[in-house]
Design a protein around this motif. Structure first.
Motif, PDB file in Angstrom:
ATOM      1  N   LYS A  30       0.828  -1.224   0.000  1.00  0.00           N
ATOM      2  CA  LYS A  30       0.000   0.000   0.000  1.00  0.00           C
ATOM      3  C   LYS A  30       0.856   1.266   0.000  1.00  0.00           C
ATOM      4  O   LYS A  30       0.625   2.189  -0.774  1.00  0.00           O
ATOM      5  N   THR A  31       1.846   1.294   0.892  1.00  0.00           N
ATOM      6  CA  THR A  31       2.669   2.501   0.985  1.00  0.00           C
ATOM      7  C   THR A  31       3.542   2.651  -0.260  1.00  0.00           C
ATOM      8  O   THR A  31       3.798   3.766  -0.730  1.00  0.00           O
ATOM      9  N   THR A  32       3.948   1.520  -0.826  1.00  0.00           N
ATOM     10  CA  THR A  32       4.729   1.573  -2.065  1.00  0.00           C
ATOM     11  C   THR A  32       3.863   2.115  -3.208  1.00  0.00           C
ATOM     12  O   THR A  32       4.326   2.898  -4.040  1.00  0.00           O
ATOM     13  N   PRO A  54       7.200   0.124   7.841  1.00  0.00           N
ATOM     14  CA  PRO A  54       5.842  -0.367   8.086  1.00  0.00           C
ATOM     15  C   PRO A  54       4.969   0.775   8.624  1.00  0.00           C
ATOM     16  O   PRO A  54       5.408   1.554   9.467  1.00  0.00           O
ATOM     17  N   THR A  55       3.756   0.875   8.116  1.00  0.00           N
ATOM     18  CA  THR A  55       2.891   1.996   8.481  1.00  0.00           C
ATOM     19  C   THR A  55       2.199   1.717   9.804  1.00  0.00           C
ATOM     20  O   THR A  55       1.532   0.698   9.959  1.00  0.00           O
ATOM     21  N   VAL A  56       2.382   2.640  10.735  1.00  0.00           N
ATOM     22  CA  VAL A  56       1.719   2.475  12.030  1.00  0.00           C
ATOM     23  C   VAL A  56       0.473   3.358  12.082  1.00  0.00           C
ATOM     24  O   VAL A  56      -0.598   2.929  12.453  1.00  0.00           O
ATOM     25  N   TRP A  73      -5.228   8.468   1.468  1.00  0.00           N
ATOM     26  CA  TRP A  73      -4.977   8.070   2.854  1.00  0.00           C
ATOM     27  C   TRP A  73      -4.522   6.624   2.839  1.00  0.00           C
ATOM     28  O   TRP A  73      -5.242   5.736   2.386  1.00  0.00           O
ATOM     29  N   ASP A  74      -3.339   6.386   3.327  1.00  0.00           N
ATOM     30  CA  ASP A  74      -2.778   5.026   3.379  1.00  0.00           C
ATOM     31  C   ASP A  74      -2.703   4.612   4.844  1.00  0.00           C
ATOM     32  O   ASP A  74      -1.941   5.187   5.616  1.00  0.00           O
ATOM     33  N   LEU A  75      -3.505   3.632   5.196  1.00  0.00           N
ATOM     34  CA  LEU A  75      -3.604   3.223   6.603  1.00  0.00           C
ATOM     35  C   LEU A  75      -2.810   1.958   6.867  1.00  0.00           C
ATOM     36  O   LEU A  75      -2.648   1.123   5.973  1.00  0.00           O
TER      37      LEU A  75
END
Ligand code: GDP
Ligand code: MG
Length: 198
Positions: A30-32, A54-56, A73-75
């Motif tokens: 997702k973040t990529t 890693p997304t917190v 928005w990337d959760l």
């Protein structure tokens, strides 16, 4: 009179803003995908996947398209972090749901999570793009990969799009940079025509 004309001019030329919620279990990319969008839309000068952690909490990116302004928005996707996702549903104009096509063992988990999200009342009618990520690994002989057809049929079997008439399954590689921008263009087109949330 001037303020009236100015208000009219502003209304005519103001850019609509759409909010896109990037969802999916952890490690699917997702973040990529978000970083790739930033590069595609020239928000970031270069693509540096090694800097992604890693997304917190939440990653946000604002992007200007000629047609509109987009807020992504990337959760965080880990099980313990998913409980906050629904706080964002009411504000979302579309969902970009990311699946990792290189890890078949996690497909069932992705399907369960997708089902839970898409059945939430606050997301009913919202356009959904399922992005089959890591397509660069699919033709490398890695044993745990699966095809987009498999993904599409799992989604249909579970009836996941029943309350989402506007949906699309597409694929690409956030890492290598193909497929992401086309997916975003599809989202823009559908958000513009979607009468329910916009
Ligand atoms: N081969 C490949 N690896 C990817 C791709 N997208 C993401 N990754 C890798 O997958 C891992 C998880 O990515 P990340 O964006 O942090 O996933 P998130 O937890 O869903 O946000 C990282 O090691 C990325 O480099 C892709 O398209 N192809
Ligand atoms: Mg992340």
């Amino acid at each position: 009179m001037f303020s009236l004309l100015y208000g009219f001019w502003q209304k005519m030329f103001e850019r609509v803003e759409y909010r896109v919620l990037i969802l999916g279990v952890d490690q699917v990319g997702k973040t990529t995908v978000l970083e790739r969008i930033k590069v595609d839309y020239k928000i970031a000068a270069s693509f540096r996947p090694s800097t992604i952690l890693p997304t917190v909490g939440l990653n946000i990116a604002r992007v200007e398209d000629p047609a509109c302004r987009l807020v992504f928005w990337d959760l965080g996707g880990q099980a313990g972090l998913r409980s906050i996702w629904d706080k964002y549903y009411r504000e979302a104009d579309s969902v970009l749901f990311v699946v990792d096509c290189s890890e078949e063992d996690r497909l069932a988990e992705s399907m369960e999570v997708m089902e839970e999200c898409l059945s939430n009342n606050d997301l009913v009618g919202v356009p959904v793009l399922v992005f089959a990520n890591k397509q660069d690994l699919v033709n490398t002989g890695k044993a745990t990969t699966f095809s987009m057809e498999t993904l599409g049929s799992r989604i249909m079997e579970r009836g996941l799009f029943e309350s989402h008439s506007i949906h699309h399954v597409t694929g690409g590689s956030a890492y290598e940079g193909f497929g992401v921008k086309e997916g975003v263009q599809w989202l823009i087109k559908t958000m513009k025509t979607n009468q329910i949330k916009v």
